[in-house]
Design a protein around this motif. Structure first.
Motif, PDB file in Angstrom:
ATOM      1  N   TYR A 184      -4.665   9.348   0.962  1.00 42.13           N
ATOM      2  CA  TYR A 184      -4.745   7.981   1.465  1.00 42.13           C
ATOM      3  C   TYR A 184      -6.033   7.765   2.257  1.00 42.13           C
ATOM      4  O   TYR A 184      -6.750   6.790   2.050  1.00 42.13           O
ATOM      5  CB  TYR A 184      -3.531   7.643   2.340  1.00 42.13           C
ATOM      6  CG  TYR A 184      -3.434   6.154   2.577  1.00 42.13           C
ATOM      7  CD1 TYR A 184      -2.652   5.357   1.753  1.00 42.13           C
ATOM      8  CD2 TYR A 184      -4.188   5.533   3.578  1.00 42.13           C
ATOM      9  CE1 TYR A 184      -2.598   3.979   1.919  1.00 42.13           C
ATOM     10  CE2 TYR A 184      -4.145   4.160   3.750  1.00 42.13           C
ATOM     11  CZ  TYR A 184      -3.360   3.392   2.917  1.00 42.13           C
ATOM     12  OH  TYR A 184      -3.337   2.027   3.074  1.00 42.13           O
TER      13      TYR A 184
ATOM     14  N   LYS B 191      -6.852  -5.244   5.369  1.00 43.81           N
ATOM     15  CA  LYS B 191      -6.594  -3.900   4.859  1.00 43.81           C
ATOM     16  C   LYS B 191      -6.970  -2.804   5.850  1.00 43.81           C
ATOM     17  O   LYS B 191      -6.235  -1.829   6.038  1.00 43.81           O
ATOM     18  CB  LYS B 191      -7.306  -3.650   3.531  1.00 43.81           C
ATOM     19  CG  LYS B 191      -7.006  -2.246   2.979  1.00 43.81           C
ATOM     20  CD  LYS B 191      -7.636  -1.986   1.638  1.00 43.81           C
ATOM     21  CE  LYS B 191      -7.314  -0.573   1.177  1.00 43.81           C
ATOM     22  NZ  LYS B 191      -7.898   0.461   2.037  1.00 43.81           N
TER      23      LYS B 191
ATOM     24  N   LEU C  18      -7.144  -6.420  -4.063  1.00 48.14           N
ATOM     25  CA  LEU C  18      -6.358  -7.028  -2.994  1.00 48.14           C
ATOM     26  C   LEU C  18      -6.846  -8.427  -2.664  1.00 48.14           C
ATOM     27  O   LEU C  18      -6.049  -9.330  -2.404  1.00 48.14           O
ATOM     28  CB  LEU C  18      -6.398  -6.141  -1.747  1.00 48.14           C
ATOM     29  CG  LEU C  18      -5.748  -4.759  -1.882  1.00 48.14           C
ATOM     30  CD1 LEU C  18      -5.934  -3.953  -0.609  1.00 48.14           C
ATOM     31  CD2 LEU C  18      -4.276  -4.868  -2.243  1.00 48.14           C
TER      32      LEU C  18
ATOM     33  N   ASP D  21      -4.316  -0.083   6.975  1.00 51.91           N
ATOM     34  CA  ASP D  21      -4.510   1.349   6.681  1.00 51.91           C
ATOM     35  C   ASP D  21      -4.051   2.212   7.853  1.00 51.91           C
ATOM     36  O   ASP D  21      -3.450   3.274   7.671  1.00 51.91           O
ATOM     37  CB  ASP D  21      -5.991   1.644   6.396  1.00 51.91           C
ATOM     38  CG  ASP D  21      -6.426   1.198   5.011  1.00 51.91           C
ATOM     39  OD1 ASP D  21      -5.560   1.059   4.122  1.00 51.91           O
ATOM     40  OD2 ASP D  21      -7.636   1.006   4.810  1.00 51.91           O
TER      41      ASP D  21
ATOM     42  N   ILE E  38      -7.943   5.866  -0.640  1.00 59.38           N
ATOM     43  CA  ILE E  38      -7.360   4.528  -0.590  1.00 59.38           C
ATOM     44  C   ILE E  38      -8.013   3.705   0.520  1.00 59.38           C
ATOM     45  O   ILE E  38      -8.306   2.528   0.336  1.00 59.38           O
ATOM     46  CB  ILE E  38      -5.833   4.602  -0.422  1.00 59.38           C
ATOM     47  CG1 ILE E  38      -5.219   5.299  -1.658  1.00 59.38           C
ATOM     48  CG2 ILE E  38      -5.230   3.215  -0.239  1.00 59.38           C
ATOM     49  CD1 ILE E  38      -3.714   5.471  -1.601  1.00 59.38           C
ATOM     50  N   CYS E  39      -8.256   4.311   1.663  1.00 64.36           N
ATOM     51  CA  CYS E  39      -9.092   3.645   2.668  1.00 64.36           C
ATOM     52  C   CYS E  39     -10.514   3.539   2.107  1.00 64.36           C
ATOM     53  O   CYS E  39     -10.961   4.399   1.361  1.00 64.36           O
ATOM     54  CB  CYS E  39      -9.122   4.464   3.959  1.00 64.36           C
ATOM     55  SG  CYS E  39      -7.550   4.619   4.822  1.00 64.36           S
TER      56      CYS E  39
ATOM     57  N   LEU F  67       1.680   1.748  -3.487  1.00 59.31           N
ATOM     58  CA  LEU F  67       0.574   2.287  -4.282  1.00 59.31           C
ATOM     59  C   LEU F  67       0.678   3.805  -4.367  1.00 59.31           C
ATOM     60  O   LEU F  67       0.441   4.386  -5.434  1.00 59.31           O
ATOM     61  CB  LEU F  67      -0.765   1.883  -3.667  1.00 59.31           C
ATOM     62  CG  LEU F  67      -2.011   2.479  -4.331  1.00 59.31           C
ATOM     63  CD1 LEU F  67      -2.069   2.167  -5.819  1.00 59.31           C
ATOM     64  CD2 LEU F  67      -3.271   1.983  -3.620  1.00 59.31           C
TER      65      LEU F  67
ATOM     66  N   TRP G  45      -5.625 -10.457   2.439  1.00 54.28           N
ATOM     67  CA  TRP G  45      -5.502  -9.011   2.379  1.00 54.28           C
ATOM     68  C   TRP G  45      -6.803  -8.241   2.556  1.00 54.28           C
ATOM     69  O   TRP G  45      -6.792  -7.140   3.098  1.00 54.28           O
ATOM     70  CB  TRP G  45      -4.838  -8.620   1.056  1.00 54.28           C
ATOM     71  CG  TRP G  45      -3.342  -8.763   1.122  1.00 54.28           C
ATOM     72  CD1 TRP G  45      -2.616  -9.218   2.180  1.00 54.28           C
ATOM     73  CD2 TRP G  45      -2.406  -8.439   0.109  1.00 54.28           C
ATOM     74  NE1 TRP G  45      -1.278  -9.202   1.877  1.00 54.28           N
ATOM     75  CE2 TRP G  45      -1.119  -8.727   0.608  1.00 54.28           C
ATOM     76  CE3 TRP G  45      -2.536  -7.937  -1.190  1.00 54.28           C
ATOM     77  CZ2 TRP G  45       0.033  -8.521  -0.135  1.00 54.28           C
ATOM     78  CZ3 TRP G  45      -1.379  -7.739  -1.936  1.00 54.28           C
ATOM     79  CH2 TRP G  45      -0.114  -8.023  -1.412  1.00 54.28           C
TER      80      TRP G  45
ATOM     81  N   TRP H 169       2.316  -2.697  -8.867  1.00 54.42           N
ATOM     82  CA  TRP H 169       1.135  -1.913  -9.223  1.00 54.42           C
ATOM     83  C   TRP H 169       1.112  -1.590 -10.708  1.00 54.42           C
ATOM     84  O   TRP H 169       0.070  -1.194 -11.243  1.00 54.42           O
ATOM     85  CB  TRP H 169       1.077  -0.633  -8.395  1.00 54.42           C
ATOM     86  CG  TRP H 169       0.615  -0.895  -6.996  1.00 54.42           C
ATOM     87  CD1 TRP H 169       1.356  -0.852  -5.856  1.00 54.42           C
ATOM     88  CD2 TRP H 169      -0.710  -1.281  -6.598  1.00 54.42           C
ATOM     89  NE1 TRP H 169       0.588  -1.190  -4.777  1.00 54.42           N
ATOM     90  CE2 TRP H 169      -0.684  -1.449  -5.192  1.00 54.42           C
ATOM     91  CE3 TRP H 169      -1.901  -1.499  -7.293  1.00 54.42           C
ATOM     92  CZ2 TRP H 169      -1.822  -1.821  -4.471  1.00 54.42           C
ATOM     93  CZ3 TRP H 169      -3.026  -1.867  -6.572  1.00 54.42           C
ATOM     94  CH2 TRP H 169      -2.983  -2.025  -5.190  1.00 54.42           C
TER      95      TRP H 169
ATOM     96  N   LEU I  89       0.826  -1.214   0.000  1.00 52.18           N
ATOM     97  CA  LEU I  89       0.000   0.000   0.000  1.00 52.18           C
ATOM     98  C   LEU I  89       0.862   1.267   0.000  1.00 52.18           C
ATOM     99  O   LEU I  89       0.486   2.280  -0.588  1.00 52.18           O
ATOM    100  CB  LEU I  89      -0.952  -0.011   1.194  1.00 52.18           C
ATOM    101  CG  LEU I  89      -2.087  -1.032   1.097  1.00 52.18           C
ATOM    102  CD1 LEU I  89      -2.864  -1.122   2.405  1.00 52.18           C
ATOM    103  CD2 LEU I  89      -3.031  -0.696  -0.066  1.00 52.18           C
TER     104      LEU I  89
END
Length: 328
Positions: free
Chosen positions: A169, A194, A183, A198, A173-174, A68, A190, A127, A65
């Protein structure tokens, strides 16, 4: 979100100076033990292997992550270069195209971070294999208000450079369903992990400062070997001595069958007793408090008080019978 997704609320309150700590280990063991009982099989050796793999996968996800964000910035760089080239072809002034985002000081630090680059170089996953997703995510970044405000704010401080990435993020992303799907396809572990990881990534972002170099430490996997040994020993004891712990729990239920106790409560009690009995160096109140908090988060509303009272009664009985000795 699964019940394990709720872990983030618990983990968020911890001082996370390393990635895998005893709080996370306890939670993982509860998760794996609960899963084993639901499947109707109890194999301590298999559970230990699954725990080790699960903890390792969580650390992999942490690094993946972080990468990412690096890949997002590379997408931003490619977009910037494409726009500049297009402006030149059209005879337009490419100097008006801002390079502020790709010159972001926090991101330049992360891109050059030694630990992260070593992880990347040793992995088969990339990625770059999910270019369409990264491109779509970058488009959402550019549409966000915090990105627009950042780009329009002129010269920014280091803290503002770091903050825009924290916001990216946190908001994009969260809680990203498309990312969760990717994922889950990459690893069965994953998707559930996650929401926990995070928290670690956001903590890592906040640990960078203007003076951070390529040697800035990321969160190490373990504090030291004692936590790894704690994980191995706890799950083996919890499952290997399950009948003994069940009898201890049954001694507190008096008139009704222990099987009437909610499965999650039985699992939490079983693991708590394994820790209390097997680790003389851990104070009883520390173990009880840890599992009471887990019960409050993942079981019934009354479970916290029940776990506390049951463990307290069992501990007093064991101490009275000289079956529980703790280091002073």
């Amino acid at each position: 979100m699964s019940i394990w997704g709720k872990m983030s609320n618990f983990v968020r309150s911890l001082r996370l100076l390393y990635m895998i700590n005893r709080e996370l280990i306890r939670l993982k063991i509860v998760q794996i033990t609960y899963s084993y009982y639901q499947r109707g099989e109890v194999k301590p050796e298999s559970a230990e292997k699954e725990l080790m793999l699960s903890l390792s996968k969580a650390y992999d996800l942490y690094n993946f992550l972080l990468l990412l964000m690096v890949e997002l910035n590379r997408m931003a760089l490619r977009t910037y270069e494409m726009r500049c080239n297009r402006a030149r072809r059209l005879g337009e002034d490419d100097s008006v195209i801002s390079s502020k985002f790709i010159d972001n000081r926090f991101m330049l630090q992360l891109e050059s971070n030694r630990m992260l680059m070593e992880y990347r170089d040793n992995q088969k996953r990339s990625w770059a294999d999910h270019e369409e997703f990264v491109r779509s995510l970058m488009a959402k970044v550019e549409e966000s208000e915090y990105y627009k405000q950042y780009m329009e704010s002129g010269n920014s401080s280091y803290e503002e450079d770091r903050e825009v990435w924290r916001l990216i993020y946190r908001h994009l992303i969260c809680n990203n369903d498309e990312l969760d799907q990717i994922l889950e396809e990459l690893s069965l572990y994953w998707n559930d992990d996650k929401v926990i990881v995070d928290t670690f990534v956001l903590k890592t972002i906040n640990r960078f400062n203007a003076d951070s170099t390529a040697m800035q430490p990321l969160l190490p996997e373990y504090k030291d070997s004692s936590d790894l040994e704690f994980a191995r020993r706890l799950i083996v004891r919890a499952l290997g001595n399950a009948d003994y712990y069940t009898n201890l729990i049954a001694s507190t239920t008096r008139k009704w069958d222990v099987k009437r106790v909610a499965l999650m409560d039985r699992v939490i009690l079983q693991i708590a007793l394994a820790e209390i009995i097997s680790f003389p160096g851990i104070p009883v109140n520390v173990s009880i408090n840890e599992y009471v908090e887990i019960a409050k988060m993942y079981s019934t509303p009354k479970s916290g008080k029940y776990i506390n009272a049951t463990l307290d009664n069992i501990v007093k009985t064991l101490q009275k019978e000289n079956k529980l000795i703790k280091n002073q």
